[in-house]
Design a protein around this motif. Structure first.
Motif, PDB file in Angstrom:
ATOM      1  N   GLY A 122      -3.367   8.566 -18.115  1.00  0.00           N
ATOM      2  CA  GLY A 122      -3.869   9.942 -18.085  1.00  0.00           C
ATOM      3  C   GLY A 122      -3.208  10.836 -19.129  1.00  0.00           C
ATOM      4  O   GLY A 122      -2.134  10.514 -19.643  1.00  0.00           O
ATOM      5  N   PRO A 123      -3.836  11.952 -19.435  1.00  0.00           N
ATOM      6  CA  PRO A 123      -3.326  12.839 -20.488  1.00  0.00           C
ATOM      7  C   PRO A 123      -1.963  13.464 -20.181  1.00  0.00           C
ATOM      8  O   PRO A 123      -1.161  13.655 -21.097  1.00  0.00           O
ATOM      9  CB  PRO A 123      -4.403  13.927 -20.605  1.00  0.00           C
ATOM     10  N   VAL A 177       1.190   5.114 -14.203  1.00  0.00           N
ATOM     11  CA  VAL A 177       0.809   4.150 -13.164  1.00  0.00           C
ATOM     12  C   VAL A 177      -0.706   4.246 -13.027  1.00  0.00           C
ATOM     13  O   VAL A 177      -1.235   5.324 -12.752  1.00  0.00           O
ATOM     14  CB  VAL A 177       1.496   4.488 -11.818  1.00  0.00           C
ATOM     15  N   VAL A 178      -1.393   3.130 -13.270  1.00  0.00           N
ATOM     16  CA  VAL A 178      -2.868   3.199 -13.299  1.00  0.00           C
ATOM     17  C   VAL A 178      -3.510   2.600 -12.049  1.00  0.00           C
ATOM     18  O   VAL A 178      -4.716   2.743 -11.846  1.00  0.00           O
ATOM     19  CB  VAL A 178      -3.431   2.520 -14.571  1.00  0.00           C
ATOM     20  N   ILE A 219       2.892  12.173  -8.913  1.00  0.00           N
ATOM     21  CA  ILE A 219       1.432  12.200  -9.039  1.00  0.00           C
ATOM     22  C   ILE A 219       1.030  13.502  -9.722  1.00  0.00           C
ATOM     23  O   ILE A 219       1.788  14.471  -9.722  1.00  0.00           O
ATOM     24  CB  ILE A 219       0.708  12.068  -7.673  1.00  0.00           C
ATOM     25  N   VAL A 220      -0.157  13.475 -10.288  1.00  0.00           N
ATOM     26  CA  VAL A 220      -0.767  14.708 -10.812  1.00  0.00           C
ATOM     27  C   VAL A 220      -1.983  14.967  -9.939  1.00  0.00           C
ATOM     28  O   VAL A 220      -2.881  14.128  -9.845  1.00  0.00           O
ATOM     29  CB  VAL A 220      -1.181  14.543 -12.296  1.00  0.00           C
ATOM     30  N   ARG A 268      -5.135  12.482  -9.728  1.00  0.00           N
ATOM     31  CA  ARG A 268      -5.757  12.363 -11.050  1.00  0.00           C
ATOM     32  C   ARG A 268      -4.964  11.369 -11.900  1.00  0.00           C
ATOM     33  O   ARG A 268      -5.497  10.633 -12.706  1.00  0.00           O
ATOM     34  CB  ARG A 268      -5.726  13.751 -11.686  1.00  0.00           C
ATOM     35  N   GLU A 269      -3.639  11.417 -11.707  1.00  0.00           N
ATOM     36  CA  GLU A 269      -2.746  10.516 -12.451  1.00  0.00           C
ATOM     37  C   GLU A 269      -1.535  10.197 -11.587  1.00  0.00           C
ATOM     38  O   GLU A 269      -1.237  10.940 -10.645  1.00  0.00           O
ATOM     39  CB  GLU A 269      -2.185  11.195 -13.713  1.00  0.00           C
TER      40      GLU A 269
END
Ligand code: PMP
Length: 290
Positions: free
Chosen positions: A271-272, A257-258, A193-194, A243-244
């Protein structure tokens, strides 16, 4: 069957033969006991990605099961290259499996001099231009009920296969596995994860997860690019709030992974950080493939 080439050349114990003629014994311990180790090496531009990393892990996995290397790394490399050439693989993968060998069915290991069975085959498929990577993955969470030595890359893949199938049935692409409230990894990839403050978090190496070769490469690239990495366990709730999210593996590289359990991660699009890491990884892997 490989849909992209009619009949592949495969490798079975010293022999190169058409896939239709390749056989192993019903007494192969890989077949009867999942007593076998495997590796999957990505092929990009007809070259092997991080072959040395895969060989180091292979050696470690075999050692953990009291098996030795049946062939030298140089010999294994030569076979990999020969199969890539014989099957004109430009993009795809090579699967290699080494079982303890053939012996009458007995829980006890067979004698030390039992000859391991080495099998290799190729799969040609686009890996860079992956539709799933373009859209981002939807995953569901499932309990991690695998055995306690997931750091050993055995062919004992029934639960990951069940988990992936359950994900498909639920309209998702993959499963993230959860143990004691914390995410371990995906069915066949490492999980990240971010956080809201931009840190990349992934579980630390232990018996609980496979020590991904792509994970190691991404760690180096991410650090070089100035990202902060934190090796610690994270909960599903942290993932929902992240965030991501993304996964890494030899054939998915870095894939965003959205959605997890129907919850959009971040704004529900790629995500970026995962986008950038995927680009850097592909660039480096392509340049370093050999
Ligand atoms: N975890 C699991 C359970 C896997 O099966 C895989 C891929 N085989 C990975 C992680 C990723 O490992 P690698 O980057 O070496 O492909």
């Amino acid at each position: 069957m490989n849909m992209t080439s009619p009949i592949r050349t495969v490798y079975v114990n010293g022999q190169y033969c058409p896939e239709s003629e390749a056989t192993v014994s019903i007494f192969d311990r890989g077949y009867l006991f999942a007593d076998a180790i495997y590796e999957v090496t990505c092929v990009l531009g007809g070259k092997l990605v991080d072959f040395d990393g895969h060989m180091a892990r292979l050696q470690r996995s075999l050692g953990e099961l009291d098996m030795g290397m049946p062939l030298t790394v140089e010999e294994l490399l030569a076979i990999h290259r020969k199969l890539v050439a014989a099957n004109n693989v430009v993009e795809g993968l090579i699967y290699m499996q080494i079982s303890r060998g053939v012996a009458d069915r007995d829980f006890n290991f067979p004698p030390e001099d039992t000859r391991p069975v080495v099998v290799m085959f190729t799969q040609s498929r686009p890996v860079i231009e992956s539709p799933l990577a373009k859209r981002g993955l939807k995953v569901i969470s499932l309990p991690d009920i695998r055995w306690g030595r997931r750091d050993i890359k055995t062919v004992q893949l029934l639960y990951p296969s069940i988990a992936k199938n359950a994900a498909y049935k639920a309209g998702a692409d993959d499963a993230w596995l959860v143990q004691d409230g914390y995410v371990t990894e995906a069915s066949s990839a490492n999980a990240y994860i971010v956080t809201s403050d931009g840190k990349i978090v992934t579980r630390k190496l232990s018996f609980d997860i496979l020590h991904g070769i792509t994970r190691a490469a991404v760690f180096t690239l991410a650090a070089e690019s100035g990202y902060i990495l934190e090796e610690r366990s994270f909960t599903l709730q942290e993932a929902f709030d992240a965030r991501e999210a993304f996964i890494t593996s030899a054939t998915s590289f870095v894939t965003s992974v959205v959605e997890i359990d129907g919850v959009a991660i971040g704004d529900g699009t790629i995500g970026p950080v995962s986008k950038r890491l995927r680009e850097i990884y592909i660039e480096r892997a392509t340049a370093a493939a050999s």
